[in-house]
Design a protein around this motif. Structure first.
Motif, PDB file in Angstrom:
ATOM      1  N   VAL A 185       3.632   2.463  -0.769  1.00 20.02           N
ATOM      2  CA  VAL A 185       3.530   2.414   0.687  1.00 20.02           C
ATOM      3  C   VAL A 185       2.383   1.472   1.010  1.00 20.02           C
ATOM      4  O   VAL A 185       1.259   1.660   0.528  1.00 20.02           O
ATOM      5  N   HIS A 186       2.680   0.452   1.809  1.00 21.05           N
ATOM      6  CA  HIS A 186       1.670  -0.528   2.195  1.00 21.05           C
ATOM      7  C   HIS A 186       1.116  -0.195   3.588  1.00 21.05           C
ATOM      8  O   HIS A 186       1.770   0.505   4.371  1.00 21.05           O
ATOM      9  N   PHE A 187      -0.047  -0.719   3.878  1.00 16.90           N
ATOM     10  CA  PHE A 187      -0.687  -0.479   5.168  1.00 16.90           C
ATOM     11  C   PHE A 187       0.244  -0.821   6.332  1.00 16.90           C
ATOM     12  O   PHE A 187       0.326  -0.094   7.316  1.00 16.90           O
ATOM     13  N   ASP A 188       0.989  -1.941   6.211  1.00 14.83           N
ATOM     14  CA  ASP A 188       1.859  -2.346   7.318  1.00 14.83           C
ATOM     15  C   ASP A 188       3.144  -1.514   7.407  1.00 14.83           C
ATOM     16  O   ASP A 188       3.963  -1.728   8.303  1.00 14.83           O
ATOM     17  N   LEU A 195       0.803   6.839  10.250  1.00 18.11           N
ATOM     18  CA  LEU A 195       1.780   7.576   9.439  1.00 18.11           C
ATOM     19  C   LEU A 195       2.880   6.630   8.994  1.00 18.11           C
ATOM     20  O   LEU A 195       3.208   5.669   9.702  1.00 18.11           O
ATOM     21  N   LEU A 196       3.468   6.928   7.847  1.00 21.92           N
ATOM     22  CA  LEU A 196       4.595   6.122   7.381  1.00 21.92           C
ATOM     23  C   LEU A 196       5.687   6.181   8.442  1.00 21.92           C
ATOM     24  O   LEU A 196       6.139   7.264   8.824  1.00 21.92           O
ATOM     25  N   HIS A 197       6.100   5.021   8.936  1.00 20.64           N
ATOM     26  CA  HIS A 197       7.104   4.955   9.998  1.00 20.64           C
ATOM     27  C   HIS A 197       8.429   5.519   9.487  1.00 20.64           C
ATOM     28  O   HIS A 197       8.824   5.257   8.347  1.00 20.64           O
ATOM     29  N   ARG A 257      -1.127   7.888   4.295  1.00 20.43           N
ATOM     30  CA  ARG A 257      -1.957   6.841   3.710  1.00 20.43           C
ATOM     31  C   ARG A 257      -1.119   5.934   2.811  1.00 20.43           C
ATOM     32  O   ARG A 257      -0.148   6.374   2.216  1.00 20.43           O
ATOM     33  N   PRO A 258      -1.516   4.678   2.730  1.00 20.13           N
ATOM     34  CA  PRO A 258      -0.828   3.771   1.815  1.00 20.13           C
ATOM     35  C   PRO A 258      -1.183   4.094   0.371  1.00 20.13           C
ATOM     36  O   PRO A 258      -2.122   4.848   0.105  1.00 20.13           O
TER      37      PRO A 258
END
Length: 170
Positions: free
Chosen positions: A21-24, A31-33, A83-84
């Protein structure tokens, strides 16, 4: 001296495939979209099938078993990813039919212990000329057998939320 993290538990069936999981990938709340989960699950499947020798390289006529379409996708979100970093997708086959299959998945922590989302997806193998259902190859079916839950068995606790694979608390 640094303590080593415990080894990831072996899934009851299927494979635990690492994803990042990346920041973008995070939304405005950090939160993770929700739309990223299916994308990360798809990337995990592509990695797994590529390791098994099945890949799409831009030519539908030559794609073989990689010429398929999604018929249905279901996902249940259990807890947010906040979090990423490293995570994993636990993948297995629920059903492998003549022209279709249903796979199960869990989006989870890198060690497989915490479930954030889970679901199923139905794929149909297509004939590239007609875009009509076509049978899976013998090679694909053989590779899929290692991921397939035996008929008549219930999902195990590590395949769905509620057992040892706990759900994170928000």
């Amino acid at each position: 001296m640094t303590a080593e993290a415990p080894a990831a538990p072996a899934p009851a069936r299927g494979r635990l495939v690492p994803v990042t999981v990346h920041f973008d990938d995070l939304d405005a709340l950090g939160l993770l979209h929700n739309a990223r989960y299916p994308l990360l699950v798809e990337r995990a499947w592509v990695r797994l099938w590529t390791e098994c020798g099945f890949r799409f390289e831009g030519d539908w006529a030559a794609a073989g078993d990689a010429c398929n379409a999604v018929r249905e996708f279901r996902i249940t979100y259990e807890a947010p990813v906040s979090r990423p970093g490293p995570h994993a997708v636990h993948l297995w086959l629920e059903r492998l039919g003549t022209t279709g299959l249903t796979y199960g998945f869990r989006f989870c922590s890198a060690d497989g212990a915490t479930t954030y989302a889970h679901g199923t997806r139905v794929l149909v193998r297509l004939d590239p000329a007609t875009l009509r259902p076509a049978p899976w190859s013998d090679a694909f079916r053989a590779a899929g057998r290692d991921l397939l839950r035996p008929a008549g068995t219930a999902p195990r606790s590590t395949d769905t939320p509620g057992g040892p694979a706990r759900t994170a608390t928000p």
